[in-house]
Design a protein around this motif. Structure first.
Motif, PDB file in Angstrom:
ATOM      1  N   ALA A   1       0.837  -1.204   0.000  1.00 20.35           N
ATOM      2  CA  ALA A   1       0.000   0.000   0.000  1.00 20.35           C
ATOM      3  C   ALA A   1       0.866   1.245   0.000  1.00 20.35           C
ATOM      4  O   ALA A   1       2.071   1.193   0.297  1.00 20.35           O
ATOM      5  CB  ALA A   1      -0.925   0.003   1.222  1.00 20.35           C
ATOM      6  N   GLY A   2       0.252   2.359  -0.324  1.00 20.63           N
ATOM      7  CA  GLY A   2       0.903   3.654  -0.203  1.00 20.63           C
ATOM      8  C   GLY A   2       0.327   4.396   0.995  1.00 20.63           C
ATOM      9  O   GLY A   2      -0.853   4.222   1.339  1.00 20.63           O
ATOM     10  N   LEU A   3       1.130   5.213   1.637  1.00 22.46           N
ATOM     11  CA  LEU A   3       0.680   5.955   2.814  1.00 22.46           C
ATOM     12  C   LEU A   3       1.213   7.376   2.729  1.00 22.46           C
ATOM     13  O   LEU A   3       2.424   7.593   2.670  1.00 22.46           O
ATOM     14  CB  LEU A   3       1.168   5.277   4.096  1.00 22.46           C
ATOM     15  CG  LEU A   3       0.732   5.916   5.414  1.00 22.46           C
ATOM     16  CD1 LEU A   3      -0.785   5.844   5.573  1.00 22.46           C
ATOM     17  CD2 LEU A   3       1.424   5.236   6.596  1.00 22.46           C
ATOM     18  N   GLU A   4       0.309   8.337   2.706  1.00 21.52           N
ATOM     19  CA  GLU A   4       0.667   9.746   2.750  1.00 21.52           C
ATOM     20  C   GLU A   4      -0.050  10.377   3.924  1.00 21.52           C
ATOM     21  O   GLU A   4      -1.284  10.526   3.901  1.00 21.52           O
ATOM     22  CB  GLU A   4       0.279  10.448   1.444  1.00 21.52           C
ATOM     23  CG  GLU A   4       1.066   9.967   0.241  1.00 21.52           C
ATOM     24  CD  GLU A   4       0.746  10.766  -1.011  1.00 21.52           C
ATOM     25  OE1 GLU A   4       0.068  11.802  -0.885  1.00 21.52           O
ATOM     26  OE2 GLU A   4       1.180  10.350  -2.100  1.00 21.52           O
ATOM     27  N   GLY A   5       0.712  10.735   4.959  1.00 19.36           N
ATOM     28  CA  GLY A   5       0.096  11.257   6.170  1.00 19.36           C
ATOM     29  C   GLY A   5      -0.778  10.203   6.799  1.00 19.36           C
ATOM     30  O   GLY A   5      -0.302   9.135   7.190  1.00 19.36           O
ATOM     31  N   ALA A   6      -2.080  10.471   6.883  1.00 18.99           N
ATOM     32  CA  ALA A   6      -3.018   9.509   7.469  1.00 18.99           C
ATOM     33  C   ALA A   6      -3.878   8.841   6.408  1.00 18.99           C
ATOM     34  O   ALA A   6      -4.872   8.202   6.738  1.00 18.99           O
ATOM     35  CB  ALA A   6      -3.905  10.201   8.496  1.00 18.99           C
ATOM     36  N   ARG A   7      -3.503   8.981   5.123  1.00 21.94           N
ATOM     37  CA  ARG A   7      -4.308   8.394   4.048  1.00 21.94           C
ATOM     38  C   ARG A   7      -3.590   7.181   3.464  1.00 21.94           C
ATOM     39  O   ARG A   7      -2.473   7.289   2.949  1.00 21.94           O
ATOM     40  CB  ARG A   7      -4.595   9.415   2.949  1.00 21.94           C
ATOM     41  CG  ARG A   7      -5.490   8.838   1.837  1.00 21.94           C
ATOM     42  CD  ARG A   7      -5.945   9.920   0.881  1.00 21.94           C
ATOM     43  NE  ARG A   7      -6.741   9.390  -0.228  1.00 21.94           N
ATOM     44  CZ  ARG A   7      -8.026   9.093  -0.147  1.00 21.94           C
ATOM     45  NH1 ARG A   7      -8.668   9.280   0.998  1.00 21.94           N
ATOM     46  NH2 ARG A   7      -8.687   8.623  -1.184  1.00 21.94           N
ATOM     47  N   LEU A   8      -4.258   6.046   3.511  1.00 25.62           N
ATOM     48  CA  LEU A   8      -3.712   4.779   3.023  1.00 25.62           C
ATOM     49  C   LEU A   8      -4.375   4.425   1.690  1.00 25.62           C
ATOM     50  O   LEU A   8      -5.603   4.445   1.572  1.00 25.62           O
ATOM     51  CB  LEU A   8      -3.976   3.666   4.038  1.00 25.62           C
ATOM     52  CG  LEU A   8      -3.442   2.279   3.671  1.00 25.62           C
ATOM     53  CD1 LEU A   8      -1.958   2.183   3.999  1.00 25.62           C
ATOM     54  CD2 LEU A   8      -4.211   1.190   4.420  1.00 25.62           C
ATOM     55  N   THR A   9      -3.564   4.093   0.697  1.00 26.54           N
ATOM     56  CA  THR A   9      -4.073   3.653  -0.604  1.00 26.54           C
ATOM     57  C   THR A   9      -3.623   2.220  -0.849  1.00 26.54           C
ATOM     58  O   THR A   9      -2.448   1.977  -1.103  1.00 26.54           O
ATOM     59  CB  THR A   9      -3.561   4.560  -1.735  1.00 26.54           C
ATOM     60  OG1 THR A   9      -3.927   5.919  -1.464  1.00 26.54           O
ATOM     61  CG2 THR A   9      -4.139   4.129  -3.066  1.00 26.54           C
ATOM     62  N   PRO A  10      -4.539   1.246  -0.771  1.00 27.44           N
ATOM     63  CA  PRO A  10      -4.150  -0.148  -1.019  1.00 27.44           C
ATOM     64  C   PRO A  10      -3.670  -0.344  -2.449  1.00 27.44           C
ATOM     65  O   PRO A  10      -4.245   0.206  -3.392  1.00 27.44           O
ATOM     66  CB  PRO A  10      -5.450  -0.919  -0.757  1.00 27.44           C
ATOM     67  CG  PRO A  10      -6.275  -0.018   0.116  1.00 27.44           C
ATOM     68  CD  PRO A  10      -5.944   1.367  -0.346  1.00 27.44           C
ATOM     69  N   HIS A  11      -2.592  -1.146  -2.603  1.00 30.35           N
ATOM     70  CA  HIS A  11      -2.036  -1.439  -3.919  1.00 30.35           C
ATOM     71  C   HIS A  11      -2.206  -2.906  -4.302  1.00 30.35           C
ATOM     72  O   HIS A  11      -2.430  -3.206  -5.474  1.00 30.35           O
ATOM     73  CB  HIS A  11      -0.544  -1.094  -3.962  1.00 30.35           C
ATOM     74  CG  HIS A  11      -0.268   0.364  -3.928  1.00 30.35           C
ATOM     75  ND1 HIS A  11       0.976   0.887  -3.613  1.00 30.35           N
ATOM     76  CD2 HIS A  11      -1.067   1.437  -4.154  1.00 30.35           C
ATOM     77  CE1 HIS A  11       0.932   2.202  -3.650  1.00 30.35           C
ATOM     78  NE2 HIS A  11      -0.298   2.573  -3.977  1.00 30.35           N
ATOM     79  N   ALA A  12      -2.043  -3.803  -3.341  1.00 26.95           N
ATOM     80  CA  ALA A  12      -2.120  -5.232  -3.662  1.00 26.95           C
ATOM     81  C   ALA A  12      -2.632  -5.992  -2.459  1.00 26.95           C
ATOM     82  O   ALA A  12      -2.366  -5.628  -1.306  1.00 26.95           O
ATOM     83  CB  ALA A  12      -0.749  -5.776  -4.066  1.00 26.95           C
ATOM     84  N   ARG A  13      -3.395  -7.055  -2.749  1.00 26.95           N
ATOM     85  CA  ARG A  13      -3.859  -7.980  -1.716  1.00 26.95           C
ATOM     86  C   ARG A  13      -3.584  -9.378  -2.253  1.00 26.95           C
ATOM     87  O   ARG A  13      -4.257  -9.860  -3.150  1.00 26.95           O
ATOM     88  CB  ARG A  13      -5.354  -7.795  -1.442  1.00 26.95           C
ATOM     89  CG  ARG A  13      -5.902  -8.725  -0.353  1.00 26.95           C
ATOM     90  CD  ARG A  13      -5.253  -8.378   0.977  1.00 26.95           C
ATOM     91  NE  ARG A  13      -5.907  -8.997   2.117  1.00 26.95           N
ATOM     92  CZ  ARG A  13      -5.555 -10.189   2.619  1.00 26.95           C
ATOM     93  NH1 ARG A  13      -4.604 -10.895   2.046  1.00 26.95           N
ATOM     94  NH2 ARG A  13      -6.179 -10.659   3.670  1.00 26.95           N
TER      95      ARG A  13
END
Length: 339
Positions: A127-139
């Protein structure tokens, strides 16, 4: 269930696990990281985590998930070994590198028993993480789980399936290390593309490591590494799952050979162009914790592995060294057999 997430690596495996488990209704504690108490998950809304010191996070937890880089794993967890030994399952969520054997060996040396350390050939998330925002990339799916000691896996699997719903038992913790995809893909693509990466870095450009970097020559080298890995697995009595089969199971790739499997891997295709020198960070881990111990496992059983040993030497030269390697003793292997 109470889950403790220890650490959060640059791939944000820990953060992604914390978010998914919190969304499923589990009480998630986080430690050894700077994860916020409130995490915004892209497409899913906010989740609440409980940051706290590691000792408090571990106490009373049903499951512990660890996301600590291989070089830091034992030093960071050294003060926590006693608490970890009392948890039903401690899952080290990494790209192979034999963490269950490493951590179990450290626990035995500390005089501890009754523990259950698990791992797989790949982590569950990226996943990507910017500050408190998480963006899932792979599961990832199709993961095989091993435990050290292996006889504790059956009792641990119900806990682990909160994180890995389709978890299947692996042949053992030696097998999961040898299923690390980074033993094949990273070294092959990096070596064949070194000149391109250097020129791209000098020009301030970004590259698609798994895109344009996935050449016929790189695929040939990955396939040859896969064949050596198959021989190592056979020498230790372990099953071998080919690189295309693993990319199919983990990511849904459809190619039947290394070139087409990497090319059709949805996760690889979805990655944005990357820093052309990112491979240096990857190989700084892959060499001492992947290639060199694999070569040592081969040597212990009299199996030739010139590519694993040779690539380790080449990247040591290019990188100016990669530090002390993971040894068979560090895996708890004495006189050619696991303890």
């Amino acid at each position: 269930m109470i889950v403790a997430i220890l650490g959060n690596s640059p791939l944000n495996i820990g953060a992604a696990c914390a978010a998914e488990l919190a969304r499923a209704g589990h009480a998630v504690r986080v430690a050894l990281s700077v994860l916020p108490a409130h995490l915004e998950v892209a497409g899913h809304g906010a989740v609440t985590l409980r940051p706290m010191p590691a000792e408090a996070a571990i106490a009373g937890a049903d499951l512990v998930v660890v996301d600590i880089p291989p070089a830091d794993l034992l030093p960071v967890l050294a003060p926590c070994l006693g608490g970890l030994a009392r948890v039903g399952a401690v899952h080290v969520n990494s790209h192979g590198y034999w963490p269950a054997l490493r951590l179990a060996t450290a626990m035995r040396r500390a005089g501890l028993d009754g523990f259950c350390i698990t791992d797989a050939g790949a982590p569950t998330h990226a996943a990507g993480l910017e500050g408190a925002r998480l963006t899932p990339h792979a599961r990832r799916t199709g993961l095989r789980i091993a435990a050290a000691p292996m006889h504790r896996l059956e009792a641990a699997l119900p806990l682990l399936r909160a994180l890995v719903p389709d978890a299947a038992p692996a042949a053992g913790p030696l097998a999961t290390g040898l299923e690390g995809i980074n033993l094949m893909v990273h070294p092959a693509l990096a070596l064949v593309n070194l000149g391109w990466f250097d020129r791209a870095a000098a020009a301030g450009e970004r590259v698609r490591f798994y895109g344009e970097g996935n050449t016929q020559s790189a695929a040939a080298l990955a396939t040859a590494l896969d064949a050596e890995r198959a021989a190592i697995c056979a020498a230790w009595g372990l099953p071998h799952r080919s690189l295309p089969a693993m990319l199919a199971a983990l990511y849904g790739a459809t190619g039947e050979d290394a070139l087409s499997a990497v090319a059709t891997c949805p996760f690889y295709r979805g990655l944005a162009p990357q820093d052309p020198l990112l491979w240096r960070r990857w190989l700084a881990t892959d060499v001492p914790y992947g290639l060199k111990p694999a070569a040592a496992l081969a040597a212990a059983r009299g199996v030739p592995a010139p590519l694993h040993a040779g690539l380790a030497a080449v990247f040591d030269a290019v990188l100016g060294g990669t530090g002390a390697p993971l040894t068979l003793e560090g895996l708890g292997i004495v006189d050619g057999a696991p303890t």
